[in-house]
Design a protein around this motif. Structure first.
Motif, PDB file in Angstrom:
ATOM      1  N   GLN A 292       0.836  -1.205   0.000  1.00  0.00           N
ATOM      2  CA  GLN A 292       0.000   0.000   0.000  1.00  0.00           C
ATOM      3  C   GLN A 292       0.868   1.251   0.000  1.00  0.00           C
ATOM      4  O   GLN A 292       0.571   2.219  -0.710  1.00  0.00           O
ATOM      5  CB  GLN A 292      -0.902   0.000   1.237  1.00  0.00           C
ATOM      6  N   GLU A 293       1.949   1.213   0.751  1.00  0.00           N
ATOM      7  CA  GLU A 293       2.842   2.372   0.829  1.00  0.00           C
ATOM      8  C   GLU A 293       3.453   2.686  -0.534  1.00  0.00           C
ATOM      9  O   GLU A 293       3.513   3.845  -0.944  1.00  0.00           O
ATOM     10  CB  GLU A 293       3.939   2.104   1.859  1.00  0.00           C
ATOM     11  N   ARG A 294       3.918   1.648  -1.224  1.00  0.00           N
ATOM     12  CA  ARG A 294       4.522   1.855  -2.549  1.00  0.00           C
ATOM     13  C   ARG A 294       3.470   2.339  -3.535  1.00  0.00           C
ATOM     14  O   ARG A 294       3.747   3.209  -4.383  1.00  0.00           O
ATOM     15  CB  ARG A 294       5.141   0.532  -3.027  1.00  0.00           C
ATOM     16  N   PHE A 295       2.272   1.802  -3.441  1.00  0.00           N
ATOM     17  CA  PHE A 295       1.171   2.215  -4.311  1.00  0.00           C
ATOM     18  C   PHE A 295       0.831   3.684  -4.069  1.00  0.00           C
ATOM     19  O   PHE A 295       0.674   4.468  -5.018  1.00  0.00           O
ATOM     20  CB  PHE A 295      -0.049   1.331  -4.041  1.00  0.00           C
ATOM     21  N   ASP A 296       0.729   4.054  -2.803  1.00  0.00           N
ATOM     22  CA  ASP A 296       0.397   5.443  -2.456  1.00  0.00           C
ATOM     23  C   ASP A 296       1.452   6.412  -2.984  1.00  0.00           C
ATOM     24  O   ASP A 296       1.125   7.513  -3.444  1.00  0.00           O
ATOM     25  CB  ASP A 296       0.273   5.600  -0.938  1.00  0.00           C
ATOM     26  N   ALA A 297       2.724   5.992  -2.938  1.00  0.00           N
ATOM     27  CA  ALA A 297       3.796   6.853  -3.430  1.00  0.00           C
ATOM     28  C   ALA A 297       3.658   7.077  -4.931  1.00  0.00           C
ATOM     29  O   ALA A 297       3.900   8.190  -5.424  1.00  0.00           O
ATOM     30  CB  ALA A 297       5.156   6.221  -3.108  1.00  0.00           C
ATOM     31  N   ALA A 298       3.257   6.035  -5.675  1.00  0.00           N
ATOM     32  CA  ALA A 298       3.077   6.173  -7.121  1.00  0.00           C
ATOM     33  C   ALA A 298       1.923   7.119  -7.438  1.00  0.00           C
ATOM     34  O   ALA A 298       2.024   7.975  -8.323  1.00  0.00           O
ATOM     35  CB  ALA A 298       2.824   4.803  -7.751  1.00  0.00           C
ATOM     36  N   VAL A 299       0.831   6.971  -6.702  1.00  0.00           N
ATOM     37  CA  VAL A 299      -0.321   7.848  -6.921  1.00  0.00           C
ATOM     38  C   VAL A 299       0.038   9.293  -6.571  1.00  0.00           C
ATOM     39  O   VAL A 299      -0.323  10.230  -7.295  1.00  0.00           O
ATOM     40  CB  VAL A 299      -1.531   7.365  -6.091  1.00  0.00           C
ATOM     41  N   LYS A 300       0.756   9.479  -5.468  1.00  0.00           N
ATOM     42  CA  LYS A 300       1.169  10.825  -5.067  1.00  0.00           C
ATOM     43  C   LYS A 300       2.055  11.455  -6.140  1.00  0.00           C
ATOM     44  O   LYS A 300       1.924  12.643  -6.460  1.00  0.00           O
ATOM     45  CB  LYS A 300       1.914  10.762  -3.735  1.00  0.00           C
ATOM     46  N   LYS A 301       2.943  10.660  -6.702  1.00  0.00           N
ATOM     47  CA  LYS A 301       3.829  11.147  -7.760  1.00  0.00           C
ATOM     48  C   LYS A 301       3.022  11.625  -8.956  1.00  0.00           C
ATOM     49  O   LYS A 301       3.287  12.689  -9.529  1.00  0.00           O
ATOM     50  CB  LYS A 301       4.788  10.032  -8.175  1.00  0.00           C
ATOM     51  N   TRP A 302       1.996  10.839  -9.345  1.00  0.00           N
ATOM     52  CA  TRP A 302       1.164  11.241 -10.479  1.00  0.00           C
ATOM     53  C   TRP A 302       0.378  12.515 -10.154  1.00  0.00           C
ATOM     54  O   TRP A 302       0.263  13.409 -10.990  1.00  0.00           O
ATOM     55  CB  TRP A 302       0.191  10.125 -10.866  1.00  0.00           C
ATOM     56  N   LEU A 303      -0.162  12.613  -8.936  1.00  0.00           N
ATOM     57  CA  LEU A 303      -0.923  13.800  -8.544  1.00  0.00           C
ATOM     58  C   LEU A 303      -0.047  15.052  -8.593  1.00  0.00           C
ATOM     59  O   LEU A 303      -0.498  16.123  -9.017  1.00  0.00           O
ATOM     60  CB  LEU A 303      -1.511  13.611  -7.145  1.00  0.00           C
ATOM     61  N   MET A 304       1.211  14.915  -8.188  1.00  0.00           N
ATOM     62  CA  MET A 304       2.125  16.058  -8.233  1.00  0.00           C
ATOM     63  C   MET A 304       2.432  16.449  -9.676  1.00  0.00           C
ATOM     64  O   MET A 304       2.437  17.637 -10.019  1.00  0.00           O
ATOM     65  CB  MET A 304       3.419  15.721  -7.487  1.00  0.00           C
ATOM     66  N   GLN A 305       2.650  15.445 -10.525  1.00  0.00           N
ATOM     67  CA  GLN A 305       2.911  15.732 -11.937  1.00  0.00           C
ATOM     68  C   GLN A 305       1.692  16.391 -12.570  1.00  0.00           C
ATOM     69  O   GLN A 305       1.818  17.327 -13.365  1.00  0.00           O
ATOM     70  CB  GLN A 305       3.260  14.443 -12.676  1.00  0.00           C
ATOM     71  N   ARG A 306       0.527  15.888 -12.230  1.00  0.00           N
ATOM     72  CA  ARG A 306      -0.715  16.436 -12.782  1.00  0.00           C
ATOM     73  C   ARG A 306      -0.907  17.880 -12.334  1.00  0.00           C
ATOM     74  O   ARG A 306      -1.301  18.746 -13.123  1.00  0.00           O
ATOM     75  CB  ARG A 306      -1.887  15.577 -12.326  1.00  0.00           C
ATOM     76  N   SER A 307      -0.614  18.134 -11.077  1.00  0.00           N
ATOM     77  CA  SER A 307      -0.783  19.483 -10.538  1.00  0.00           C
ATOM     78  C   SER A 307       0.206  20.453 -11.164  1.00  0.00           C
ATOM     79  O   SER A 307      -0.144  21.578 -11.521  1.00  0.00           O
ATOM     80  CB  SER A 307      -0.593  19.453  -9.027  1.00  0.00           C
ATOM     81  N   ASN A 308       1.449  20.019 -11.306  1.00  0.00           N
ATOM     82  CA  ASN A 308       2.484  20.880 -11.860  1.00  0.00           C
ATOM     83  C   ASN A 308       2.481  20.934 -13.380  1.00  0.00           C
ATOM     84  O   ASN A 308       3.121  21.794 -13.988  1.00  0.00           O
ATOM     85  CB  ASN A 308       3.862  20.399 -11.388  1.00  0.00           C
ATOM     86  N   LYS A 309       1.793  19.961 -13.977  1.00  0.00           N
ATOM     87  CA  LYS A 309       1.748  19.818 -15.441  1.00  0.00           C
ATOM     88  C   LYS A 309       3.163  19.727 -16.020  1.00  0.00           C
ATOM     89  O   LYS A 309       3.421  20.134 -17.152  1.00  0.00           O
ATOM     90  CB  LYS A 309       1.004  20.994 -16.086  1.00  0.00           C
ATOM     91  N   SER A 310       4.081  19.171 -15.220  1.00  0.00           N
ATOM     92  CA  SER A 310       5.471  19.093 -15.651  1.00  0.00           C
ATOM     93  C   SER A 310       5.740  17.899 -16.543  1.00  0.00           C
ATOM     94  O   SER A 310       6.711  17.875 -17.297  1.00  0.00           O
ATOM     95  CB  SER A 310       6.393  19.024 -14.432  1.00  0.00           C
ATOM     96  N   ALA A 311       4.850  16.876 -16.446  1.00  0.00           N
ATOM     97  CA  ALA A 311       5.070  15.670 -17.251  1.00  0.00           C
ATOM     98  C   ALA A 311       3.923  15.413 -18.214  1.00  0.00           C
ATOM     99  O   ALA A 311       3.796  14.328 -18.746  1.00  0.00           O
ATOM    100  CB  ALA A 311       5.253  14.464 -16.341  1.00  0.00           C
TER     101      ALA A 311
END
Length: 247
Positions: free
Chosen positions: A103-122
């Motif tokens: 769950q921890e590794r999964f949450d980290a992946a989702v958090k990474k995507w949310l940050m990319q989505r928010s920043n529109k960097s990727a």
């Protein structure tokens, strides 16, 4: 609400992603898919923001599925095979979860995507796989194309010749041609040199289809194929073809 798809041929794997997503109430699973064919149709229907995608699935792989999309959503790969990690990141994946993941590794992946989505960097993972990505064995024996709403798997043995066409390649077969968003250089690098030869900047022929080489105008030649098509040969292509044929 964020829309997502789960695309995996293993029911238990899909259930695990569903369970882990309970920690992310802002993400809604709009559909589960058991193979890439279903995945393409579901992406076209739902236009999800994010997909959790397995790689080795029946019919077509996760990578082949992505190649059929005009624009990809964010992609988090979920797979039991670590050998695909390099290709996954070359395909602009957000993350690569190796089964079994926590769950921890999964949450980290989702958090990474949310940050990319928010920043529109990727670009939310919206780019298609790169041309220089590592090829997989499936790509050497088949070409997966989309024809309208249908998906076709073309064995390379059915390919008569390839022709450059703007940003696409025309894959010519006995039943007609299909467009693939690749380059001639990609196929020159991917297909077996004992089966296919690049004879011109815009053409690659299957050696099994060649019947003869004919002169054409001054100091030029054409390759005559079994179906009657005449393919022009550049000087370099003519030399390359003669070398392969041993003449």
């Amino acid at each position: 609400m964020i829309k997502c798809l789960i695309i995996d041929d293993e029911p238990l794997a899909r259930s695990l992603v569903q369970e882990f997503l309970q920690h992310h109430p802002d993400i809604e699973v709009v559909q589960e898919c058991s193979d890439g064919f279903e995945g393409v149709k579901a992406i076209m229907q739902h236009q999800p923001d994010l997909i959790f995608l397995d790689i080795q699935m029946p019919r077509i792989t996760g990578f082949e599925m992505l190649e059929l999309l005009d624009t990809a959503p964010g992609v988090i790969f979920t797979t039991a095979f670590d050998a695909y990690a390099i290709k996954a990141f070359e395909a602009n994946a957000v993350d690569y979860l190796l089964k079994p993941f926590s769950q921890e590794r999964f949450d980290a992946a989702v958090k990474k995507w949310l940050m990319q989505r928010s920043n529109k960097s990727a670009n939310a993972g919206g780019s298609m796989p790169q041309e220089d990505a590592v090829q997989q064995p499936e790509e050497q024996v088949r070409i997966v194309v989309k024809a309208g709403n249908d998906i076709r798997i073309i064995p390379v043995g059915d390919v008569l010749y390839l022709e450059a066409y703007d940003d696409y390649v025309k894959v010519h077969t006995a039943s007609g041609y299909f467009l693939k968003k690749k380059t001639m250089g990609y196929y020159e690098h991917t297909l077996s040199p004992t089966q296919f030869v690049r004879v011109h900047r815009s053409f690659m022929i299957a050696l099994s289809q060649l019947t003869r080489i004919e002169p054409f105008e001054k100091d030029s030649h054409v390759a005559l194929l079994k179906n009657g098509v005449r393919v022009p040969l550049s000087k370099t292509g003519y030399s390359r073809l003669k070398a392969v044929l041993g003449i």
